[in-house]
Design an enzyme around this catalytic site. Structure first.
Site, PDB file in Angstrom:
ATOM      1  CG  HIS A 214      -2.118  -0.893   0.941  1.00  8.68           C
ATOM      2  ND1 HIS A 214      -2.215  -2.162   1.443  1.00  8.68           N
ATOM      3  CD2 HIS A 214      -3.209  -0.699   0.184  1.00  8.68           C
ATOM      4  CE1 HIS A 214      -3.332  -2.702   1.009  1.00  8.68           C
ATOM      5  NE2 HIS A 214      -3.952  -1.845   0.250  1.00  8.68           N
ATOM      6  CD  GLU A 456      -6.514 -14.763 -27.014  1.00 13.07           C
ATOM      7  OE1 GLU A 456      -5.606 -14.016 -26.659  1.00 13.07           O
ATOM      8  OE2 GLU A 456      -7.125 -15.516 -26.231  1.00 13.07           O
ATOM      9  CG  ASP A 480      -1.946 -15.023 -27.716  1.00 22.17           C
ATOM     10  OD1 ASP A 480      -0.798 -15.484 -27.879  1.00 22.17           O
ATOM     11  OD2 ASP A 480      -2.524 -15.031 -26.606  1.00 22.17           O
ATOM     12  CB  CYS A 527      -8.099  -6.487 -23.981  1.00 21.52           C
ATOM     13  SG  CYS A 527      -8.080  -8.198 -24.507  1.00 21.52           S
TER      14      CYS A 527
HETATM   15  C1  PEP Z   1      -3.698 -10.991 -26.092  1.00 21.67           C
HETATM   16  O1  PEP Z   1      -3.337 -12.087 -26.535  1.00 21.67           O
HETATM   17  O2  PEP Z   1      -3.657  -9.939 -26.743  1.00 21.67           O
HETATM   18  C2  PEP Z   1      -4.199 -10.893 -24.721  1.00 21.67           C
HETATM   19  C3  PEP Z   1      -4.739  -9.770 -24.270  1.00 21.67           C
HETATM   20  O3  PEP Z   1      -4.055 -11.977 -23.914  1.00 21.67           O
HETATM   21  P1  PEP Z   1      -2.658 -12.394 -23.223  1.00 21.67           P
HETATM   22  O4  PEP Z   1      -1.689 -11.281 -23.459  1.00 21.67           O
HETATM   23  O5  PEP Z   1      -2.969 -12.625 -21.793  1.00 21.67           O
HETATM   24  O6  PEP Z   1      -2.322 -13.629 -23.969  1.00 21.67           O
HETATM   25 MG    MG Z   2      -3.809 -13.908 -25.473  1.00 24.31          MG
END
Ligand code: PEP
Ligand code: MG
Length: 566
Positions: A214, A456, A480, A527
């Site tokens: 923290h 992905e 990915d 993401c």
């Molecule tokens: C990705 O593959 O872009 C993803 C967000 O998953 P990770 O990086 O956990 O494989």
């Molecule tokens: Mg991934």
């Protein structure tokens, strides 16, 4: 002074160190640049030596009184911190109050006083050390961080006990006129951090400390640059030295020459101006110039990161990598323990969206108890939904836990590494079975919980028109997706230069996925790491993404960037 092996330092730091100052390296904990004189925190002199007492019962009562007083002080600290740090951070002092009420902790101290006929200060110190060691030895990084908390609350009790005897010696920092101070210490307690006078203390250096404590979160929230885990390099021979702290790089320059100071003053001016500008976007919705709403969420690796999500002002969590629960466990985590983690995360987010990815075990993320066979190419082997569909009982345990937690917040789930319609149908079937079970057991869950998939793999992007009707949303994992589209191993540094997420092939797959999502009326987000690339945001907006999920530290920067785009 212990100088570090300069070969450990990055080329820029090496150059600075060689030409302009001695550089000491630690772990970057809170970004920012600070200039000041090192001042070691002087704590109370060893008050905890063992003294035999005649009346152990009276000593237990002394302890009870001190504990009550410490709990009251923590209540005041909570109130004072609300404004400084916000509710989500101030709550630690309520947790500290609970620690002092922990029956195990209290009982061990009382027992020690009675069995050893010793003074309360000594008993508190002994038990606190025992608890701190126990926390430090745990596998879980979050629990390791609790060692500092138990020492902090115990120190407070000892201070109250000493004050009962008329001994007061508050923490002291040596002053150097009006010059700004860089506080140096072995480790800093959260309550010490929050009480720092920001006009005086402009930087923090610790020899120990955990990046998840923290203390670090508070330092970040308060905007105080910090470098931690400096080890023996941080020793008292540095007292009074003029230094530059580079919190983002985790470096401290001792006695820098004029040129290095000029360079850092210029950088600090630019960074301060940028930070002040970004702060204007705190609490605002994320919208483009034309008013298009984008959902700006944060990616997290464990539920402990939720404090960071809230401090970052993200509108929710767009990717919760649930596999960390499996990686920290010694055996398959059961439904109840998973449920608690998901429920707590959902509750802590106080109505913000929480998208939890079902476990993406396999490839570089393995746990022994899965007993995965050795594979030549594990990234393309038994992983994620392939394991889940081969072992529905393991998968259903997670799904039941997730569904149960959906009753406590705005929780959605998504399945990783999808390549086919059958896989999606398989996942949804097991999910429907879990829902039927919960319904017949009378256990509440959100009947309308959103279910999505990660896009992905090139296969998923190419058949996204067939996948879209099956789910509520897509989240594109560009990490990915890039690896598999370009046949470049993301783990292999040697081919790193080929891992190009801007490659036309990847962009075309992004476009195809986004268009297919929209023509079937579902939303689509990104993401992967590409989402945080400020230089690419205009393209994501142009392609039509509805949601962007990035590391908490990038949230305000992206909101500001999006506000400049049509
Ligand atoms: C990705 O593959 O872009 C993803 C967000 O998953 P990770 O990086 O956990 O494989
Ligand atoms: Mg991934």
């Amino acid at each position: 002074m212990t100088e570090q092996n300069t070969s450990e330092l990055s080329p820029t730091i090496q150059a600075n160190a060689a030409a302009h100052a001695v550089a000491l390296l630690g772990t970057p904990a809170s970004r920012g640049i600070a200039f000041g004189r090192v001042s070691f925190l002087k704590r109370q002199a060893a008050p905890e030596e063992k003294i035999t007492v005649n009346d152990a019962q009276a000593e237990v009562e002394r302890f009870t009184k001190a504990r009550t007083e410490a709990i009251a002080q923590l209540g005041q600290l909570y109130e004072a911190s609300l404004e400084k740090l916000g509710e989500q951070n101030a709550v630690i002092f309520q947790i500290h109050q609970m620690m002092l009420d922990d029956p195990d902790y209290v009982e061990q101290i009382e027992r020690l006083i009675v069995t050893e006929q010793c003074n309360a200060e000594y008993a508190v110190d002994q038990v606190a050390t025992r608890f701190a060691q126990m926390f430090s030895n745990m596998d879980n990084e979050y629990m390791q961080g609790r060692a500092a908390d138990v020492l902090d609350v115990s120190r407070r009790v000892v201070q109250v006990l000493l004050a009962q005897k008329g001994i007061t010696s508050p923490h002291q920092l040596k002053k150097y006129g009006n010059e700004p101070l860089i506080l140096a210490t072995d480790d800093l307690a959260p309550s010490e951090t929050v009480q720092l006078d920001k006009d005086q203390v402009v930087g923090i250096l610790t020899s120990a400390g955990s990046a998840r404590s923290h203390t670090v979160i508070f330092a970040r929230t308060m905007g105080i640059p910090a470098v931690i885990s400096m080890g023996d390099a941080l020793n008292e021979s540095l007292e009074g030295q003029w230094v530059i702290v580079d919190g983002a790089a985790g470096v401290v320059y001792i006695d820098p020459d004029d040129e290095l100071q000029r360079h850092y003053r210029e950088r600090k001016r630019t960074e301060d101006a940028l930070r002040a500008r970004l702060e204007l976007f705190r609490g605002k919705e994320t919208r483009t110039l034309s008013g298009r709403r984008i959902h700006l969420y944060a990616n997290i690796g464990s539920s402990e990161d939720i404090d960071l999500v809230k401090a970052s002002d993200a509108e929710g969590v767009g990717l919760f990598r649930s596999e960390y629960i499996y990686l920290h466990a010694k055996d398959y985590p059961d439904e109840e323990s998973q449920f608690k983690v998901y429920r707590e995360a959902a509750q802590d987010l106080e109505g913000r969206k929480l998208i939890i990815r079902t476990m993406d075990i396999g490839a570089d993320k393995t746990a022994d108890y899965f007993m995965l066979k050795h594979e030549e190419n594990p990234a393309m082997g038994m992983r994620a939904v392939r394991i889940c569909l081969a072992h529905p009982e393991i998968f259903k345990t997670q799904l039941r836990a997730l569904l149960r937690a959906s009753a406590y917040g705005d929780l959605a789930i998504m399945f990783p590494m999808i390549t086919s319609v059958d896989e999606v149908k398989g996942c949804l079937k097991i999910c429907a079975e879990a829902e039927d079970e919960l319904r017949s057991e009378g256990i509440p869950f959100n009947e309308h919980m959103e279910k999505g998939i990660m896009i992905e793999t090139p296969a998923a992007a190419l058949i996204s028109d067939e996948l879209a009707p099956l789910v509520d949303f897509f989240s594109i994992g560009t990490n990915d997706l890039t690896q598999f589209t370009l046949a470049v191993d993301r783990q292999n540094a040697e081919v790193g230069r080929f891992l190009n997420p801007y490659h036309h092939a990847v962009i075309r797959l992004l476009k195809m996925t986004i268009d297919n999502a929209h023509s079937h009326g579902i939303w689509v987000g990104v993401c992967g790491e590409l989402a945080a690339d400020e230089g690419f945001t205009h393209k994501l907006i142009e392609l039509g993404v509805d949601e962007i999920s990035v590391a908490p530290s990038s949230v305000l920067m992206l909101r500001a960037r999006i506000a400049t785009l049509a």
